[in-house]
Design a protein around this motif. Structure first.
Motif, mmCIF file in Angstrom:
data_model
loop_
_atom_site.group_PDB
_atom_site.id
_atom_site.type_symbol
_atom_site.label_atom_id
_atom_site.label_comp_id
_atom_site.label_asym_id
_atom_site.label_seq_id
_atom_site.Cartn_x
_atom_site.Cartn_y
_atom_site.Cartn_z
ATOM 1 N N SER A 148 -33.370 -50.087 65.709
ATOM 2 C CA SER A 148 -34.261 -50.554 64.655
ATOM 3 C C SER A 148 -34.343 -52.069 64.685
ATOM 4 O O SER A 148 -33.424 -52.740 65.141
ATOM 5 N N LYS A 151 -34.336 -55.380 62.209
ATOM 6 C CA LYS A 151 -33.671 -55.631 60.932
ATOM 7 C C LYS A 151 -34.650 -55.322 59.813
ATOM 8 O O LYS A 151 -35.835 -55.593 59.917
ATOM 9 N N GLY A 152 -34.142 -54.715 58.769
ATOM 10 C CA GLY A 152 -34.993 -54.355 57.645
ATOM 11 C C GLY A 152 -34.189 -53.604 56.605
ATOM 12 O O GLY A 152 -32.959 -53.636 56.592
ATOM 13 N N MET A 153 -34.889 -52.912 55.746
ATOM 14 C CA MET A 153 -34.276 -52.261 54.593
ATOM 15 C C MET A 153 -33.182 -51.266 54.977
ATOM 16 O O MET A 153 -32.096 -51.287 54.405
ATOM 17 N N LYS A 154 -33.447 -50.378 55.950
ATOM 18 C CA LYS A 154 -32.437 -49.365 56.270
ATOM 19 C C LYS A 154 -31.177 -50.004 56.860
ATOM 20 O O LYS A 154 -30.066 -49.594 56.547
ATOM 21 N N ASP A 177 -30.079 -53.102 56.321
ATOM 22 C CA ASP A 177 -29.395 -53.784 55.218
ATOM 23 C C ASP A 177 -28.623 -52.789 54.352
ATOM 24 O O ASP A 177 -27.472 -53.034 53.985
ATOM 25 N N GLU A 207 -41.695 -54.098 69.707
ATOM 26 C CA GLU A 207 -40.999 -53.756 68.474
ATOM 27 C C GLU A 207 -40.371 -52.370 68.550
ATOM 28 O O GLU A 207 -39.451 -52.047 67.826
#
Length: 150
Positions: free
Chosen positions: A48, A50-53, A55, A117
């Motif tokens: 993934s 970096k992002g919400m999941k 974090d 990505e």
């Protein structure tokens, strides 16, 4: 009729599917997101940006993973697995996981719209040059499965 999958059926479903749903929970928020993955019989491997999941899993590594195969409303299989998020930081293991994911996903790519990505690049040296890819695994500690068949 609703029934339980046996251990072999659970393993087969986890190994055969391409996309699962990852559930994580942190700071009072629950988040479920589809991910592509590879399962080796012990752990579920993903990547993934970096992002919400990421974090959330760094804050609370206890996660849930669901995968299913649905033919219709009365002919389906589903597995839920619980486990612990572990970030993969060793470069050789990261490259191994990315290669496994690439090998698993490539047959399903229908055009060249897949971007960096997604972690697909022409050269290994290009990995992460546009977006930092985070490799991680879910070390599975419990699995259950159900199915319905006419």
């Amino acid at each position: 009729m609703l029934r339980e999958l046996d251990k072999n059926q659970i393993e087969t479903l986890l190994k055969d599917q391409l996309i699962g749903r990852l559930g994580c929970h942190s700071a009072g928020v629950t988040y479920i997101v589809p991910v592509n993955y590879v399962y080796d019989g012990t752990s579920i491997y993903c990547h993934s940006a970096k992002g919400m999941k990421i974090d959330m899993m760094r804050q609370n590594p206890e996660v849930c993973f669901e995968v299913d195969k649905i033919k219709d409303m009365t002919d389906w299989q589903s597995v839920i697995a619980w486990g612990k998020f572990e970030e993969i930081t060793e470069m050789a293991e990261q490259q191994k996981v990315l290669q496994q994911l690439t090998d698993r996903i490539t047959p399903y790519i229908i055009d060249d719209s897949v971007t960096r990505e997604h972690g697909f690049v022409d050269n290994e040296s290009d990995i992460g040059t546009t977006v930092e890819l985070i490799m991680y695994k879910i070390v599975v500690n419990k699995k259950t499965g159900r199915f319905e068949a006419r």
